[in-house]
Design a protein around this motif. Structure first.
Motif, PDB file in Angstrom:
ATOM      1  N   GLN A  85      -0.127 -13.926  -8.098  1.00 55.78           N
ATOM      2  CA  GLN A  85       0.218 -14.262  -9.470  1.00 55.78           C
ATOM      3  C   GLN A  85       1.343 -13.362  -9.972  1.00 55.78           C
ATOM      4  N   PRO A  86       2.253 -13.890 -10.828  1.00 57.70           N
ATOM      5  CA  PRO A  86       3.323 -13.043 -11.388  1.00 57.70           C
ATOM      6  C   PRO A  86       2.722 -11.835 -12.104  1.00 57.70           C
ATOM      7  N   GLY A  87       3.269 -10.660 -11.776  1.00 58.37           N
ATOM      8  CA  GLY A  87       2.748  -9.437 -12.375  1.00 58.37           C
ATOM      9  C   GLY A  87       1.533  -8.904 -11.661  1.00 58.37           C
ATOM     10  N   GLY A  88       1.105  -9.600 -10.609  1.00 60.09           N
ATOM     11  CA  GLY A  88      -0.050  -9.131  -9.853  1.00 60.09           C
ATOM     12  C   GLY A  88       0.317  -7.945  -8.990  1.00 60.09           C
ATOM     13  N   ALA A  89      -0.707  -7.353  -8.409  1.00 60.93           N
ATOM     14  CA  ALA A  89      -0.488  -6.132  -7.636  1.00 60.93           C
ATOM     15  C   ALA A  89      -0.717  -6.343  -6.158  1.00 60.93           C
ATOM     16  N   GLY A  90      -0.681  -7.620  -5.716  1.00 62.60           N
ATOM     17  CA  GLY A  90      -0.930  -7.849  -4.292  1.00 62.60           C
ATOM     18  C   GLY A  90      -2.293  -7.349  -3.893  1.00 62.60           C
ATOM     19  N   LEU A  91      -2.323  -6.511  -2.858  1.00 66.16           N
ATOM     20  CA  LEU A  91      -3.559  -5.890  -2.416  1.00 66.16           C
ATOM     21  C   LEU A  91      -3.618  -4.427  -2.785  1.00 66.16           C
ATOM     22  N   THR A  92      -2.554  -3.901  -3.360  1.00 64.75           N
ATOM     23  CA  THR A  92      -2.454  -2.453  -3.513  1.00 64.75           C
ATOM     24  C   THR A  92      -3.001  -1.926  -4.812  1.00 64.75           C
ATOM     25  N   GLY A  93      -3.127  -2.788  -5.818  1.00 62.37           N
ATOM     26  CA  GLY A  93      -3.568  -2.312  -7.111  1.00 62.37           C
ATOM     27  C   GLY A  93      -2.429  -1.773  -7.963  1.00 62.37           C
ATOM     28  N   HIS A  94      -1.194  -1.835  -7.469  1.00 62.70           N
ATOM     29  CA  HIS A  94      -0.040  -1.311  -8.203  1.00 62.70           C
ATOM     30  C   HIS A  94       1.034  -2.382  -8.267  1.00 62.70           C
ATOM     31  N   PRO A  95       1.294  -2.955  -9.472  1.00 60.92           N
ATOM     32  CA  PRO A  95       2.257  -4.056  -9.583  1.00 60.92           C
ATOM     33  C   PRO A  95       3.625  -3.729  -9.016  1.00 60.92           C
ATOM     34  N   GLY A  96       4.076  -2.479  -9.089  1.00 60.63           N
ATOM     35  CA  GLY A  96       5.405  -2.125  -8.623  1.00 60.63           C
ATOM     36  C   GLY A  96       5.610  -2.327  -7.140  1.00 60.63           C
ATOM     37  N   HIS A  97       4.521  -2.394  -6.395  1.00 63.47           N
ATOM     38  CA  HIS A  97       4.637  -2.554  -4.946  1.00 63.47           C
ATOM     39  C   HIS A  97       4.533  -4.021  -4.528  1.00 63.47           C
ATOM     40  N   GLY A  98       4.249  -4.931  -5.472  1.00 60.42           N
ATOM     41  CA  GLY A  98       4.023  -6.322  -5.118  1.00 60.42           C
ATOM     42  C   GLY A  98       5.200  -6.981  -4.449  1.00 60.42           C
ATOM     43  N   ALA A  99       6.417  -6.791  -5.010  1.00 58.03           N
ATOM     44  CA  ALA A  99       7.592  -7.467  -4.455  1.00 58.03           C
ATOM     45  C   ALA A  99       7.830  -7.054  -3.007  1.00 58.03           C
ATOM     46  N   ARG A 100       7.734  -5.754  -2.713  1.00 60.86           N
ATOM     47  CA  ARG A 100       7.952  -5.287  -1.339  1.00 60.86           C
ATOM     48  C   ARG A 100       6.867  -5.821  -0.411  1.00 60.86           C
ATOM     49  N   LEU A 101       5.639  -5.794  -0.884  1.00 59.38           N
ATOM     50  CA  LEU A 101       4.544  -6.298  -0.060  1.00 59.38           C
ATOM     51  C   LEU A 101       4.734  -7.778   0.258  1.00 59.38           C
ATOM     52  N   PHE A 102       5.079  -8.570  -0.759  1.00 58.82           N
ATOM     53  CA  PHE A 102       5.264  -9.997  -0.547  1.00 58.82           C
ATOM     54  C   PHE A 102       6.397 -10.266   0.439  1.00 58.82           C
ATOM     55  N   SER A 103       7.497  -9.517   0.319  1.00 62.13           N
ATOM     56  CA  SER A 103       8.629  -9.713   1.229  1.00 62.13           C
ATOM     57  C   SER A 103       8.235  -9.401   2.665  1.00 62.13           C
ATOM     58  N   ARG A 104       7.454  -8.347   2.837  1.00 65.05           N
ATOM     59  CA  ARG A 104       7.064  -7.958   4.192  1.00 65.05           C
ATOM     60  C   ARG A 104       6.082  -8.953   4.795  1.00 65.05           C
ATOM     61  N   ILE A 105       5.171  -9.460   3.996  1.00 65.51           N
ATOM     62  CA  ILE A 105       4.249 -10.475   4.504  1.00 65.51           C
ATOM     63  C   ILE A 105       5.011 -11.746   4.855  1.00 65.51           C
ATOM     64  N   ALA A 106       5.996 -12.120   4.022  1.00 60.52           N
ATOM     65  CA  ALA A 106       6.803 -13.310   4.317  1.00 60.52           C
ATOM     66  C   ALA A 106       7.514 -13.159   5.661  1.00 60.52           C
ATOM     67  N   HIS A 107       8.059 -11.962   5.924  1.00 57.49           N
ATOM     68  CA  HIS A 107       8.736 -11.714   7.199  1.00 57.49           C
ATOM     69  C   HIS A 107       7.761 -11.849   8.365  1.00 57.49           C
ATOM     70  N   VAL A 108       6.564 -11.302   8.203  1.00 52.89           N
ATOM     71  CA  VAL A 108       5.556 -11.389   9.261  1.00 52.89           C
ATOM     72  C   VAL A 108       5.200 -12.846   9.541  1.00 52.89           C
TER      73      VAL A 108
END
Length: 423
Positions: A85-108
């Motif tokens: 979800q927009p503004g979500g925190a992925g799995l980390t609990g920290h919204p600031g890391h969401g974009a990097r996490l999503f990009s890395r999962i997309a690459h995988v």
């Protein structure tokens, strides 16, 4: 009116939410660890198959492909738990890391989607062992980047330390897997090659650096298991002997192709031993999450029961001389004291956590600086990764400076380099 107690309860509830996010992250890290190990083995068998012109490793490779597919399906299920979800925190609990996490999962996921085509090229022997290794390395690197993101964003110091230990151990194990592939290609080719030897030595040094960081942050039980397995591992003697043969032979001199099989088998046994330690680390990670959640829930329950102390305190004990009713804005002397203690304890605990987190994340920050500086040198000076790292390390030694400081200096000079040097 909201009281200090209300906000202490809210703080504990937020802490439990973050820990539950970490628990989901630890479960995903465990899945990724298993997938990485399976892919490393498939990569090694693919190298045996290619280096032997299809004469060896074929049936074992097919069986390992099926195991990888099973692990990949489990990892995909794990990715389904990520909050997108927009503004979500992925799995980390920290919204600031969401974009990097999503990009890395997309690459995988892109690399996993491309895996069948890679396997077909290996089956038709349309790739060299080095080319196939590079493509598998890209996939494994993407998976490790997801683990790195988890380590970089964990808000709990003890779990953050464990994630740093786990990431560095997994990275060291990956370098060991790359060394296995490099040795198979060298012995399979039957001739010594200077660039390959330099890369081989770089992989050995890279493993040692990663395992040193692991040893610094590892919990006692996992560290002891690693030390015991290393001391008792008879295959290390075989590996060391074959390393000397492969790394010190004169460039252009022949190598016995018969050494390829014992090299692969010994390295595979070592990789399996490392996976045992890695499994122990992921189990400890999940256990720590469970323990932290249980502790936080117990602390929350204590806070929720705090108002009961007022109900069991005699009214006369909460009244000042001459008062007929307790002041509406007060909790009572005993409860006021209790809440003040809780606030101070919470503040001290958070300060201690922040100090430890800063120490842990400093290690990750230095790693980022080093990787960025190496990338800059590779791009601007046309160096290999091993050459770039060697240059940084030699500069640090010559100037008696920390490697991270030299890396920062290189990055700070990037804008001063002529644009013509850009690729």
């Amino acid at each position: 009116m909201k009281t200090a107690l209300n906000f202490l309860v809210a703080a504990r509830q937020c802490e439990i939410g973050e820990l539950e996010q970490l628990q989901r992250t630890s479960a995903l890290v465990d899945l990724l660890s298993r997938l990485i190990h399976a892919l490393q083995k498939e990569r090694g068998l693919s190298n045996v198959f290619l280096a032997s012109a299809g004469a060896r490793g074929g049936p074992a490779r097919l069986a390992q492909m099926a195991e990888c597919d099973r692990m990949a399906a489990a990892a995909r299920d794990g990715f389904e738990l990520v909050d997108m979800q927009p503004g979500g925190a992925g799995l980390t609990g920290h919204p600031g890391h969401g974009a990097r996490l999503f990009s890395r999962i997309a690459h995988v996921l892109q690399c996993l989607d491309a895996l069948p085509a890679l396997r077909e090229r290996v089956a038709s022997r349309a790739l060299s062992p080095e080319a196939a290794t590079a493509l598998y390395i890209d996939l494994v690197a993407g998976l490790l980047a997801v683990v790195f993101e988890a380590a970089d964003s964990a808000p709990e110091p003890g779990i953050s330390r464990l994630l740093v230990a786990l990431f560095n151990f997994m990275q060291g194990k990956e370098f060991a897997g790359q060394e296995r592939a490099t040795g198979v290609a060298a012995f399979g080719a039957g001739v010594s090659d200077a660039p390959r030897q330099q890369h081989w030595l770089h992989l050995i040094a890279s493993q040692e650096r990663c395992f040193q960081v692991f040893a610094e942050f590892a919990p006692p039980h996992s560290l002891a298991l690693w030390q015991e397995s290393s001391a008792a591992d008879a295959t290390l003697a075989v590996i060391e002997r074959l390393r000397r043969v492969g790394c010190t032979a004169t460039a252009g001199s022949p190598l016995s192709v018969e050494m390829a099989e014992p090299w692969f088998d010994s390295c595979s046994q070592r990789m399996d031993a490392l996976q045992t330690v890695e499994a122990r680390l992921t189990a400890e990670l999940q256990q720590q999450c469970q323990h932290r959640i249980a502790d936080a829930r117990a602390a929350l329950q204590t806070l929720l029961q705090a108002p009961q102390a007022l109900a069991t305190t005699p009214v006369s004990a909460t009244l000042a001389p001459g008062e007929l009713q307790p002041p509406a804005a007060r909790l009572g002397p005993q409860l006021d004291r209790s809440v003040m203690d809780l606030v101070q304890d919470q503040s001290q605990r958070l300060q201690a956590m922040q100090a430890e987190l800063e120490t842990v994340r400093a290690t990750l920050t230095e790693r980022k600086l080093l990787e960025r500086a190496k990338g800059l040198l590779m791009a601007r000076r046309q160096l290999s990764e091993g050459e770039a790292h060697k240059l940084l390390r030699q500069t640090a030694m010559n100037q008696n400076r920390r490697l991270a400081d030299v890396a920062q200096a290189v990055l700070s000079m990037a804008d001063l380099l002529p644009p013509a040097l850009e690729r």
